[in-house]
Enzyme design. Structure first.
Site, PDB file in Angstrom:
ATOM      1  N   VAL A 128       0.908  -1.146   0.000  1.00  0.00           N
ATOM      2  CA  VAL A 128       0.000   0.000   0.000  1.00  0.00           C
ATOM      3  C   VAL A 128       0.950   1.199   0.000  1.00  0.00           C
ATOM      4  O   VAL A 128       1.507   1.545   1.034  1.00  0.00           O
ATOM      5  CB  VAL A 128      -0.942  -0.006   1.223  1.00  0.00           C
ATOM      6  N   PRO A 129       1.176   1.796  -1.172  1.00  0.00           N
ATOM      7  CA  PRO A 129       2.350   2.652  -1.393  1.00  0.00           C
ATOM      8  C   PRO A 129       2.274   4.056  -0.796  1.00  0.00           C
ATOM      9  O   PRO A 129       2.221   5.061  -1.514  1.00  0.00           O
ATOM     10  CB  PRO A 129       2.451   2.696  -2.918  1.00  0.00           C
ATOM     11  N   CYS A 130       2.333   4.141   0.508  1.00  0.00           N
ATOM     12  CA  CYS A 130       2.327   5.444   1.182  1.00  0.00           C
ATOM     13  C   CYS A 130       3.586   6.242   0.859  1.00  0.00           C
ATOM     14  O   CYS A 130       3.590   7.469   0.995  1.00  0.00           O
ATOM     15  CB  CYS A 130       2.138   5.269   2.676  1.00  0.00           C
ATOM     16  N   HIS A 131       4.635   5.574   0.384  1.00  0.00           N
ATOM     17  CA  HIS A 131       5.863   6.282   0.010  1.00  0.00           C
ATOM     18  C   HIS A 131       5.659   7.163  -1.221  1.00  0.00           C
ATOM     19  O   HIS A 131       6.461   8.043  -1.495  1.00  0.00           O
ATOM     20  CB  HIS A 131       7.012   5.286  -0.228  1.00  0.00           C
TER      21      HIS A 131
END
Length: 163
Positions: A128-131
């Site tokens: 879950v690409p919070c970056h």
């Protein structure tokens, strides 16, 4: 009764990842020293079974062979947090969005600070690409795994990583 939680440590180019499964479904991917990481004593068995496909896909991602994950996820959080995490899953590989853009996508342009708080509580990093979320001015802002790691992940996805 507490749900059954299992964990597995897995090495990556970005440090050891702790994968967590709750009732057999991936519910956490935490980097070393990540904020909001559950304490180790809350984890149960270290059975690799629930993690086989997650490990395979993470390894393919880090090898540059996978740009989208396809895994069942258990995202435990408030309805607002889950709506933010759903928006994170829509950010394409190698691209970024601002907190404000995510707030607009949720229909509440004034909620960028709340979006940032929910983003910071994302329990399944990388997948879950919070970056991929940046500040309005394009600067890197908070990341539970550290700003240097966030920059490395973004550079990796853009094909500009220097290893």
């Amino acid at each position: 009764m507490n749900p059954v939680r299992q964990h597995l440590h897995h090495d990556s180019p970005y440090g050891t990842l702790t994968l967590v499964a709750t009732e057999g479904v991936l519910s956490g991917v935490y980097m070393t020293n990540q904020r909001h990481r559950p304490p180790e004593e809350t984890f149960g068995d270290r059975d690799p079974g629930p993690f086989t496909e997650a490990v395979r896909q993470l390894d393919a991602y880090f090898a540059g062979e996978l740009t989208a994950f396809d895994l069942p996820l258990r995202l435990d959080g408030t309805p607002f947090q889950r709506s933010v995490w759903d928006q994170l899953l829509r950010i394409p590989y190698g691209r970024t969005r601002t907190y404000g853009e995510l707030a607009e996508a949720l229909g509440n342009p004034a909620a960028s600070r709340a979006v940032g708080l929910a983003n910071g509580k994302n329990p399944i990093s990388v997948i879950v690409p919070c970056h991929r979320v940046i500040g309005a001015n394009g600067d890197l802002t908070g990341y539970g795994g550290g700003l240097a790691r966030k920059q490395r992940l973004l550079d990796f996805e853009r094909g500009t990583a220097l290893f």
